[in-house]
Design a protein around this motif. Structure first.
Motif, PDB file in Angstrom:
ATOM      1  N   PRO A   1       0.820  -1.214   0.000  1.00 26.40           N
ATOM      2  CA  PRO A   1       0.000   0.000   0.000  1.00 26.40           C
ATOM      3  C   PRO A   1       0.852   1.262   0.000  1.00 26.40           C
ATOM      4  O   PRO A   1       1.991   1.257   0.476  1.00 26.40           O
ATOM      5  CB  PRO A   1      -0.815  -0.119   1.297  1.00 26.40           C
ATOM      6  CG  PRO A   1      -0.076  -1.080   2.143  1.00 26.40           C
ATOM      7  CD  PRO A   1       0.729  -1.963   1.241  1.00 26.40           C
ATOM      8  N   LYS A   2       0.300   2.333  -0.533  1.00 25.02           N
ATOM      9  CA  LYS A   2       0.981   3.629  -0.589  1.00 25.02           C
ATOM     10  C   LYS A   2       0.338   4.578   0.415  1.00 25.02           C
ATOM     11  O   LYS A   2      -0.885   4.686   0.469  1.00 25.02           O
ATOM     12  CB  LYS A   2       0.880   4.234  -1.995  1.00 25.02           C
ATOM     13  CG  LYS A   2       1.694   3.492  -3.020  1.00 25.02           C
ATOM     14  CD  LYS A   2       3.151   3.699  -2.749  1.00 25.02           C
ATOM     15  CE  LYS A   2       4.024   3.053  -3.791  1.00 25.02           C
ATOM     16  NZ  LYS A   2       5.405   3.005  -3.374  1.00 25.02           N
ATOM     17  N   PRO A   3       1.155   5.281   1.193  1.00 25.37           N
ATOM     18  CA  PRO A   3       0.597   6.205   2.182  1.00 25.37           C
ATOM     19  C   PRO A   3      -0.107   7.399   1.547  1.00 25.37           C
ATOM     20  O   PRO A   3       0.403   7.998   0.611  1.00 25.37           O
ATOM     21  CB  PRO A   3       1.823   6.683   2.966  1.00 25.37           C
ATOM     22  CG  PRO A   3       2.915   5.729   2.647  1.00 25.37           C
ATOM     23  CD  PRO A   3       2.605   5.178   1.292  1.00 25.37           C
ATOM     24  N   GLY A   4      -1.276   7.702   2.080  1.00 21.79           N
ATOM     25  CA  GLY A   4      -1.967   8.942   1.761  1.00 21.79           C
ATOM     26  C   GLY A   4      -1.640   9.947   2.856  1.00 21.79           C
ATOM     27  O   GLY A   4      -0.772   9.709   3.699  1.00 21.79           O
ATOM     28  N   ALA A   5      -2.355  11.060   2.853  1.00 25.72           N
ATOM     29  CA  ALA A   5      -2.142  12.076   3.888  1.00 25.72           C
ATOM     30  C   ALA A   5      -2.364  11.456   5.258  1.00 25.72           C
ATOM     31  O   ALA A   5      -3.317  10.701   5.459  1.00 25.72           O
ATOM     32  CB  ALA A   5      -3.099  13.245   3.673  1.00 25.72           C
ATOM     33  N   ARG A   6      -1.439  11.696   6.172  1.00 22.95           N
ATOM     34  CA  ARG A   6      -1.491  11.233   7.558  1.00 22.95           C
ATOM     35  C   ARG A   6      -1.368   9.715   7.712  1.00 22.95           C
ATOM     36  O   ARG A   6      -1.605   9.176   8.788  1.00 22.95           O
ATOM     37  CB  ARG A   6      -2.735  11.744   8.277  1.00 22.95           C
ATOM     38  CG  ARG A   6      -2.794  13.269   8.312  1.00 22.95           C
ATOM     39  CD  ARG A   6      -3.705  13.842   9.348  1.00 22.95           C
ATOM     40  NE  ARG A   6      -3.263  13.468  10.674  1.00 22.95           N
ATOM     41  CZ  ARG A   6      -4.079  12.990  11.619  1.00 22.95           C
ATOM     42  NH1 ARG A   6      -5.359  12.845  11.400  1.00 22.95           N
ATOM     43  NH2 ARG A   6      -3.619  12.672  12.806  1.00 22.95           N
ATOM     44  N   ASP A   7      -0.976   9.006   6.657  1.00 17.22           N
ATOM     45  CA  ASP A   7      -0.772   7.558   6.724  1.00 17.22           C
ATOM     46  C   ASP A   7       0.695   7.226   6.964  1.00 17.22           C
ATOM     47  O   ASP A   7       1.588   7.960   6.542  1.00 17.22           O
ATOM     48  CB  ASP A   7      -1.208   6.872   5.433  1.00 17.22           C
ATOM     49  CG  ASP A   7      -2.706   6.843   5.257  1.00 17.22           C
ATOM     50  OD1 ASP A   7      -3.430   6.983   6.259  1.00 17.22           O
ATOM     51  OD2 ASP A   7      -3.148   6.677   4.107  1.00 17.22           O
ATOM     52  N   VAL A   8       0.898   6.085   7.603  1.00 18.81           N
ATOM     53  CA  VAL A   8       2.238   5.588   7.920  1.00 18.81           C
ATOM     54  C   VAL A   8       2.352   4.166   7.386  1.00 18.81           C
ATOM     55  O   VAL A   8       1.505   3.316   7.664  1.00 18.81           O
ATOM     56  CB  VAL A   8       2.476   5.609   9.451  1.00 18.81           C
ATOM     57  CG1 VAL A   8       3.827   5.010   9.795  1.00 18.81           C
ATOM     58  CG2 VAL A   8       2.344   7.027   9.995  1.00 18.81           C
ATOM     59  N   LEU A   9       3.398   3.901   6.613  1.00 25.05           N
ATOM     60  CA  LEU A   9       3.664   2.551   6.126  1.00 25.05           C
ATOM     61  C   LEU A   9       4.690   1.908   7.047  1.00 25.05           C
ATOM     62  O   LEU A   9       5.776   2.454   7.264  1.00 25.05           O
ATOM     63  CB  LEU A   9       4.190   2.584   4.686  1.00 25.05           C
ATOM     64  CG  LEU A   9       4.429   1.221   4.045  1.00 25.05           C
ATOM     65  CD1 LEU A   9       3.121   0.440   3.911  1.00 25.05           C
ATOM     66  CD2 LEU A   9       5.104   1.381   2.683  1.00 25.05           C
ATOM     67  N   VAL A  10       4.320   0.748   7.585  1.00 25.64           N
ATOM     68  CA  VAL A  10       5.136   0.040   8.567  1.00 25.64           C
ATOM     69  C   VAL A  10       5.599  -1.282   7.977  1.00 25.64           C
ATOM     70  O   VAL A  10       4.788  -2.043   7.429  1.00 25.64           O
ATOM     71  CB  VAL A  10       4.313  -0.227   9.853  1.00 25.64           C
ATOM     72  CG1 VAL A  10       5.103  -1.032  10.866  1.00 25.64           C
ATOM     73  CG2 VAL A  10       3.812   1.083  10.454  1.00 25.64           C
ATOM     74  N   ARG A  11       6.904  -1.573   8.079  1.00 29.73           N
ATOM     75  CA  ARG A  11       7.423  -2.893   7.727  1.00 29.73           C
ATOM     76  C   ARG A  11       7.240  -3.752   8.977  1.00 29.73           C
ATOM     77  O   ARG A  11       7.834  -3.504  10.018  1.00 29.73           O
ATOM     78  CB  ARG A  11       8.885  -2.865   7.324  1.00 29.73           C
ATOM     79  CG  ARG A  11       9.392  -4.262   6.919  1.00 29.73           C
ATOM     80  CD  ARG A  11      10.864  -4.322   6.544  1.00 29.73           C
ATOM     81  NE  ARG A  11      11.276  -3.291   5.612  1.00 29.73           N
ATOM     82  CZ  ARG A  11      12.133  -2.300   5.916  1.00 29.73           C
ATOM     83  NH1 ARG A  11      12.654  -2.194   7.105  1.00 29.73           N
ATOM     84  NH2 ARG A  11      12.456  -1.414   4.997  1.00 29.73           N
TER      85      ARG A  11
END
Length: 146
Positions: free
Chosen positions: A22-32
């Motif tokens: 998934p790709k982060p949108g505004a205020r999103d966090v991508l976690v491994r």
């Protein structure tokens, strides 16, 4: 990325699949994701006794810890490299829950962490205590953050 996705109720419908990162949108966090833990609720979700209206397909597991690898515009609480823990009820932040706040839970109405990556709004994450291992920290969301 690899993810364990429930395509229907029952263990026979829990499949390891290739899905897009998934790709982060505004205020999103991508976690491994580095560790997850299972709890009884996860078993109930798979069996169909927790939410009989579960939307399929659904990536499983609520309790997740990992490292931030990408942030969206407007994220202010986390930086790339931070170790974070998922919050089980992603929209219930404080105080008595509003009617719908307890419904939005990982692996139930929101894709969970049994995958290589997890995307969440920054409000659905907390910093992980540095004195805990990833495995130890992954046990906190349902048991301690709810």
């Amino acid at each position: 990325m690899k993810a364990w996705v429930l395509e229907g109720f029952g263990l026979k419908n829990l499949k390891k699949l290739d899905v897009p990162v998934p790709k982060p949108g505004a205020r999103d966090v991508l976690v491994r994701v580095s560790a997850v833990s299972l709890n009884y609720r996860d078993k109930m979700v798979v069996e169909g006794t927790y939410n009989p209206d579960l939307p399929f397909p659904m990536t499983q597991v609520a309790d997740t810890v990992g490292d931030v690898v990408e942030i969206g515009i407007g994220v202010s609480r986390f930086r790339v490299g931070d170790r974070v823990i998922s919050n089980y009820a992603t929209r219930w932040i404080d105080g008595p829950p509003a009617v719908d706040e307890v419904v939005h839970t990982l692996g139930n109405t929101i894709h969970g962490g049994l995958a290589e990556y997890l995307l969440l709004n920054e409000d659905a994450l907390v910093h992980s205590p540095t004195y805990l291992t990833d495995e130890e920290a992954s046990t906190l969301p349902v048991g301690a953050l709810t």
